[in-house]
Design a protein around this motif. Structure first.
Motif, PDB file in Angstrom:
ATOM      1  N   ASP A 313       4.590  80.267-129.370  1.00 37.55           N
ATOM      2  CA  ASP A 313       3.483  80.404-130.661  1.00 37.55           C
ATOM      3  C   ASP A 313       2.011  81.026-130.418  1.00 37.55           C
ATOM      4  O   ASP A 313       2.332  80.514-129.224  1.00 37.55           O
ATOM      5  N   GLU A 314       1.283  81.686-130.700  1.00 33.41           N
ATOM      6  CA  GLU A 314       0.758  82.167-130.144  1.00 33.41           C
ATOM      7  C   GLU A 314      -1.015  81.514-129.475  1.00 33.41           C
ATOM      8  O   GLU A 314      -1.575  81.589-128.800  1.00 33.41           O
ATOM      9  N   ALA A 315      -0.128  80.080-130.848  1.00 29.22           N
ATOM     10  CA  ALA A 315      -1.750  79.472-130.592  1.00 29.22           C
ATOM     11  C   ALA A 315      -1.390  78.311-129.458  1.00 29.22           C
ATOM     12  O   ALA A 315      -2.857  78.046-129.116  1.00 29.22           O
ATOM     13  N   ASN A 316      -0.992  78.282-128.639  1.00 31.07           N
ATOM     14  CA  ASN A 316      -0.689  77.306-127.607  1.00 31.07           C
ATOM     15  C   ASN A 316      -1.242  75.919-127.696  1.00 31.07           C
ATOM     16  O   ASN A 316      -1.536  75.672-127.220  1.00 31.07           O
ATOM     17  N   VAL A 317      -1.443  75.430-129.419  1.00 27.97           N
ATOM     18  CA  VAL A 317      -1.409  73.877-129.663  1.00 27.97           C
ATOM     19  C   VAL A 317      -0.467  73.182-128.706  1.00 27.97           C
ATOM     20  O   VAL A 317      -1.008  72.407-128.670  1.00 27.97           O
ATOM     21  N   GLY A 318       0.697  73.607-128.030  1.00 24.90           N
ATOM     22  CA  GLY A 318       1.669  72.721-127.069  1.00 24.90           C
ATOM     23  C   GLY A 318       2.152  72.090-127.532  1.00 24.90           C
ATOM     24  O   GLY A 318       3.247  72.164-128.927  1.00 24.90           O
ATOM     25  N   THR A 319       3.078  71.151-127.079  1.00 27.61           N
ATOM     26  CA  THR A 319       4.720  70.113-127.278  1.00 27.61           C
ATOM     27  C   THR A 319       4.572  68.761-127.796  1.00 27.61           C
ATOM     28  O   THR A 319       3.671  68.062-126.477  1.00 27.61           O
ATOM     29  N   GLU A 320       5.351  68.598-128.386  1.00 26.76           N
ATOM     30  CA  GLU A 320       5.032  67.035-128.835  1.00 26.76           C
ATOM     31  C   GLU A 320       5.682  66.800-127.873  1.00 26.76           C
ATOM     32  O   GLU A 320       6.895  66.451-127.292  1.00 26.76           O
ATOM     33  N   ASN A 343      -6.064  63.886-126.355  1.00 20.75           N
ATOM     34  CA  ASN A 343      -7.136  64.466-127.047  1.00 20.75           C
ATOM     35  C   ASN A 343      -6.314  63.388-128.103  1.00 20.75           C
ATOM     36  O   ASN A 343      -6.433  63.393-129.180  1.00 20.75           O
ATOM     37  N   GLY A 344      -5.327  62.583-126.689  1.00 20.61           N
ATOM     38  CA  GLY A 344      -4.947  61.507-128.158  1.00 20.61           C
ATOM     39  C   GLY A 344      -4.126  62.064-129.203  1.00 20.61           C
ATOM     40  O   GLY A 344      -3.641  61.874-130.413  1.00 20.61           O
ATOM     41  N   ASP A 345      -3.308  63.683-128.891  1.00 21.71           N
ATOM     42  CA  ASP A 345      -2.977  64.405-130.188  1.00 21.71           C
ATOM     43  C   ASP A 345      -1.361  63.642-130.277  1.00 21.71           C
ATOM     44  O   ASP A 345      -0.302  64.606-131.022  1.00 21.71           O
ATOM     45  N   GLY A 346      -0.691  63.132-128.874  1.00 23.35           N
ATOM     46  CA  GLY A 346       0.715  63.597-129.077  1.00 23.35           C
ATOM     47  C   GLY A 346       1.483  64.838-128.148  1.00 23.35           C
ATOM     48  O   GLY A 346       2.222  64.671-128.180  1.00 23.35           O
ATOM     49  N   LYS A 347       0.585  65.425-128.173  1.00 21.08           N
ATOM     50  CA  LYS A 347       0.982  66.969-127.484  1.00 21.08           C
ATOM     51  C   LYS A 347       0.982  67.496-125.958  1.00 21.08           C
ATOM     52  O   LYS A 347      -0.228  66.854-125.776  1.00 21.08           O
ATOM     53  N   ILE A 348       1.522  67.749-126.044  1.00 23.96           N
ATOM     54  CA  ILE A 348       1.028  68.373-123.610  1.00 23.96           C
ATOM     55  C   ILE A 348       0.207  69.569-123.885  1.00 23.96           C
ATOM     56  O   ILE A 348       0.547  71.033-125.029  1.00 23.96           O
ATOM     57  N   GLN A 349      -0.887  69.784-123.993  1.00 28.06           N
ATOM     58  CA  GLN A 349      -0.926  70.997-123.589  1.00 28.06           C
ATOM     59  C   GLN A 349      -1.448  71.490-122.067  1.00 28.06           C
ATOM     60  O   GLN A 349      -2.031  70.816-121.416  1.00 28.06           O
ATOM     61  N   ASN A 378      -5.380  56.115-110.838  1.00 27.49           N
ATOM     62  CA  ASN A 378      -6.360  56.337-109.699  1.00 27.49           C
ATOM     63  C   ASN A 378      -7.153  57.471-110.400  1.00 27.49           C
ATOM     64  O   ASN A 378      -7.481  57.979-111.489  1.00 27.49           O
ATOM     65  N   ALA A 379      -8.271  57.655-109.505  1.00 26.05           N
ATOM     66  CA  ALA A 379      -9.658  58.065-109.686  1.00 26.05           C
ATOM     67  C   ALA A 379      -9.827  59.555-109.367  1.00 26.05           C
ATOM     68  O   ALA A 379     -10.684  60.059-109.982  1.00 26.05           O
ATOM     69  N   LYS A 380      -8.557  60.245-109.379  1.00 23.80           N
ATOM     70  CA  LYS A 380      -8.631  61.447-108.924  1.00 23.80           C
ATOM     71  C   LYS A 380      -8.420  62.682-110.073  1.00 23.80           C
ATOM     72  O   LYS A 380      -8.499  63.030-110.335  1.00 23.80           O
ATOM     73  N   VAL A 381      -8.319  61.850-111.357  1.00 24.92           N
ATOM     74  CA  VAL A 381      -8.107  62.191-111.932  1.00 24.92           C
ATOM     75  C   VAL A 381      -9.618  62.510-113.230  1.00 24.92           C
ATOM     76  O   VAL A 381     -10.184  61.261-112.723  1.00 24.92           O
ATOM     77  N   ASN A 382      -9.917  63.320-113.602  1.00 29.68           N
ATOM     78  CA  ASN A 382     -11.125  63.718-113.823  1.00 29.68           C
ATOM     79  C   ASN A 382     -11.690  62.796-115.471  1.00 29.68           C
ATOM     80  O   ASN A 382     -10.741  62.396-116.230  1.00 29.68           O
ATOM     81  N   PRO A 383     -12.611  62.785-115.845  1.00 30.05           N
ATOM     82  CA  PRO A 383     -13.151  61.757-116.757  1.00 30.05           C
ATOM     83  C   PRO A 383     -12.459  62.389-117.968  1.00 30.05           C
ATOM     84  O   PRO A 383     -12.167  63.760-117.611  1.00 30.05           O
ATOM     85  N   THR A 384     -12.611  62.238-118.895  1.00 33.31           N
ATOM     86  CA  THR A 384     -12.216  62.790-119.919  1.00 33.31           C
ATOM     87  C   THR A 384     -13.611  63.784-120.543  1.00 33.31           C
ATOM     88  O   THR A 384     -14.587  63.609-120.929  1.00 33.31           O
ATOM     89  N   PRO A 390     -13.281  74.459-123.264  1.00 34.51           N
ATOM     90  CA  PRO A 390     -12.820  75.504-124.012  1.00 34.51           C
ATOM     91  C   PRO A 390     -11.454  74.713-123.411  1.00 34.51           C
ATOM     92  O   PRO A 390     -10.093  75.831-124.070  1.00 34.51           O
ATOM     93  N   PHE A 391     -11.479  74.962-122.601  1.00 32.65           N
ATOM     94  CA  PHE A 391      -9.846  74.570-121.073  1.00 32.65           C
ATOM     95  C   PHE A 391      -9.781  73.147-120.910  1.00 32.65           C
ATOM     96  O   PHE A 391     -10.390  72.659-120.285  1.00 32.65           O
ATOM     97  N   VAL A 392      -8.863  71.997-121.376  1.00 34.90           N
ATOM     98  CA  VAL A 392      -8.725  70.707-121.324  1.00 34.90           C
ATOM     99  C   VAL A 392      -7.022  70.828-121.087  1.00 34.90           C
ATOM    100  O   VAL A 392      -5.838  70.525-121.395  1.00 34.90           O
ATOM    101  N   ASN A 393      -6.737  70.309-119.454  1.00 29.28           N
ATOM    102  CA  ASN A 393      -5.724  70.694-118.693  1.00 29.28           C
ATOM    103  C   ASN A 393      -5.407  69.301-118.820  1.00 29.28           C
ATOM    104  O   ASN A 393      -5.960  67.770-117.907  1.00 29.28           O
ATOM    105  N   GLU A 394      -3.630  68.587-119.653  1.00 22.94           N
ATOM    106  CA  GLU A 394      -3.491  67.448-119.479  1.00 22.94           C
ATOM    107  C   GLU A 394      -2.740  67.699-118.751  1.00 22.94           C
ATOM    108  O   GLU A 394      -1.878  66.037-118.712  1.00 22.94           O
ATOM    109  N   VAL A 395      -1.852  68.274-117.814  1.00 21.59           N
ATOM    110  CA  VAL A 395      -0.524  68.572-117.099  1.00 21.59           C
ATOM    111  C   VAL A 395      -0.868  68.076-115.823  1.00 21.59           C
ATOM    112  O   VAL A 395      -1.752  69.371-115.552  1.00 21.59           O
TER     113      VAL A 395
END
Length: 602
Positions: A313-320, A343-349, A378-384, A390-395
């Motif tokens: 869909d256009e919203a790009n809300v992610g997939t559970e 963001n703790g929503d259980g979805k992949i963005q 490990n610390a290679k993942v940036n802080p929350t 505007p854009f938070v990459n969880e993948v």
């Protein structure tokens, strides 16, 4: 039939075929070990050359690279394909007529110098080890996913296979094994490409897929541009690299291809100079089949990946996460894909956010976070990121998995997925075997036989070659386990080293009779030294992008090293005595077609 069983059948069957061919075609002499006896048919040699040249970088990593960087990936397509044309037209026939089947052999005789030969041996070994690291890494990636072992174990299994048929069969065994490997890898690349092209565009030919119109009324390229912009990425059809960097990278890849030792030796496995030209033409056809398909595979894979992760869909809300297909968790378990639920929503963005910038994340075994994701350790993942970003990459997606994951993402039949696994292994092992043979030849023939102890027997030379191959396999395995980057990036470094060291001395050795040993030695030292220093500083010593020379990346600096090589070699040769008269006459003769006489008056 289950995917695991099919994978074991396809990979196991292909291994049995390769080993059987190696036993049938085992080398009994140094000529068979080094150049397959010089009696390979041009078409078979063309297929073997294509398999030798189309490595794990071409099969596994190139489409993934283009998927992630879009237009900038064209540098790799143009550089590697154009470089083969350069090799076939500019160098191969003359080297074949010269009669020396290794680069150090040519350099040593053309420049009448043991020192030049030894430096060429060093260049050959450095290039080959850098290149083979990418191949072993590719084997590890395939096995980690399909044989359910870690990457390190996968590399070790690949080492054992290469050891058997490269050390036993030499060039004769490798040549006929590579003919079989080409058939496997081209089928494995084209079958899923055709499936995905039909599935996404309705076109049978994936080469036409990028311009095809989708149900939305937009072409695949226009869809990729829109998806990329919506998620915060640059337009797929626009590039982020500077024009000078693209130019230098393309030129370095072209010259590097023409200077690759394991490809040059291929033109000595056929009976005549004419056959060398013919096999070069066939190889270009066989190579083009895959390379013209890469952009389509990259585009289809990118569309499928984004729409699977973020929804259609256009919203790009992610997939559970709980509803993600099996392929996602399979690659997650292999450690080549990761998700962290910021963001703790259980979805992949999936977007252009900074969550996974800075390197590949590590995961704590099978430990799971509160929403089911693998726990990042490990610390290679940036802080929350801050709220409202505007854009938070969880993948995290390892770009080397794209071709391998494509059939699973597209939900193709299990036998297609298993075929791709067998093809990826074939691509990696075919090039690894050729490179290891080059290393063993450089040590046994060019160093031991020619420089250190010319009195060793043929049996002893063959023994040295096999021992060198064993040692080379072990070192290659280490670099496969500890690579300096993803597969295509590592291979690009090898091409940069070849362009800055080997290519100039070969070109000047053929086309400049005045070039002498002093110029060649100085050029190789400056070209290889400057390029290696640049690569080591920016790859391993934390060099900043702001410090890049004219913004040229490490892969592209090989072109700068090549120019330095040409300049230094020419200047030094002009300031030192010319080569002996017989050397100059020999150089003039190799550029004259055999049997040609003086022009006749009419």
């Amino acid at each position: 039939m289950s995917l695991d069983l099919l994978t074991y059948i396809f990979i196991g069957g292909s291994f049995a075929l390769y080993i059987g061919i190696a036993i049938w075609a085992r080398a009994g002499s140094t000529k068979e070990f080094y150049v397959a006896g010089g009696g390979v048919h041009p078409i078979a040699n063309g297929m073997a050359t294509a398999a030798d040249w189309m490595s794990a970088a071409s099969f596994i990593s190139l489409a993934g690279l283009v998927s992630f960087i879009g237009r900038d990936g064209a540098a790799y397509l143009m550089g590697w394909t154009g470089g083969y044309v350069l090799l076939a037209m500019l160098l191969a026939p003359y080297l074949r007529k010269f009669g020396k089947f290794t680069v150090p052999d040519f350099v040593g005789d053309r420049y009448y110098s043991t020192t030049a030969r030894v430096i060429a041996v060093i260049c050959t070994i450095v290039i080959s080890f850098t290149y083979v690291a990418g191949q072993m890494r590719g084997v590890g990636i395939v096995f980690s996913r399909y044989l359910h072992v870690d990457i390190n174990t996968g590399v070790i299994v690949g080492m054992a296979i290469v050891f058997f048929y490269a050390v036993l069969g030499g060039m004769k065994g490798i040549t006929y094994t590579q003919v079989a490997q080409y058939c496997v890898l081209i089928l494995a690349f084209m079958v899923p490409a055709i499936f995905m092209s039909m599935q996404i565009t309705g076109h049978f030919l994936p080469q036409l897929g990028l311009g095809a119109t989708l149900d939305s009324g937009m072409s695949v390229l226009a869809t990729l541009d829109k998806l990329s912009v919506d998620l915060g990425f640059a337009q797929y059809t626009s590039g982020q690299k500077s024009t000078i960097d693209i130019f230098c990278l393309t030129a370095a890849l072209m010259a590097g291809t023409a200077g690759l030792p394991h490809v040059i030796v291929r033109f000595f496995t056929v009976p005549r100079v004419k056959d060398a030209r013919t096999s070069a033409g066939w190889a270009l056809i066989f190579i083009a089949i895959l390379y013209t398909t890469v952009p389509g595979v990259a585009g289809f894979g990118r569309v499928n990946l984004i729409q699977t992760l973020n929804g259609t869909d256009e919203a790009n809300v992610g997939t559970e996460y709980a509803k993600m297909p099996t392929w996602f968790k399979n690659w997650e378990n292999a450690g080549l894909l990761g998700w962290h639920d910021y963001n703790g929503d259980g979805k992949i963005q999936y977007s252009a956010g900074a969550a996974f910038e800075g390197g590949k994340p590590a995961f704590d075994g099978e430990a799971r976070g509160v929403n089911g994701e693998r726990a990042v350790t490990n610390a290679k993942v940036n802080p929350t990121p801050a709220k409202g970003a505007p854009f938070v990459n969880e993948v995290y997606v390892d770009r080397d998995i794209m071709v391998l994951a494509n059939p699973e993402i597209a939900q193709l039949p299990n036998w297609v997925i298993a075929l791709v696994a067998a093809g990826a292994v074939a691509a990696a092992l075919s090039t690894a075997a050729g490179l290891l043979l080059v290393i063993s030849t450089a040590i046994a023939h060019d160093l031991m036989k020619t420089c250190i102890n010319p009195n060793i027997s043929e049996k002893q030379e063959l023994m040295y070659a096999r021992v060198a191959a064993i040692v080379a396999i072990c070192i290659a395995g280490y670099f496969g386990i500890n690579p300096p980057g993803f597969v295509a990036q590592v291979v690009a470094l090898a091409f940069g080293l070849a362009s800055s060291s080997v290519f100039p001395v070969i070109v000047m050795g053929i086309f400049n009779a005045r070039m002498n040993k002093e110029g060649a030695i100085a050029g190789m030292v400056v070209g290889l030294g400057s390029t290696m220093a640049y690569m080591i500083y920016f790859t391993f010593m934390g060099g900043s992008k702001d410090d890049l020379f004219l913004g040229i990346s490490t892969g592209g600096f090989g072109f700068v090293g090549m120019i330095l090589n040409f300049i230094v070699a020419y200047v030094v040769s002009m300031m030192t005595p010319p080569p002996p008269a017989e050397i100059q006459e020999m150089v003039e003769n190799i550029r004259v077609p055999r049997g040609a006489g003086a022009a006749h008056a009419h």
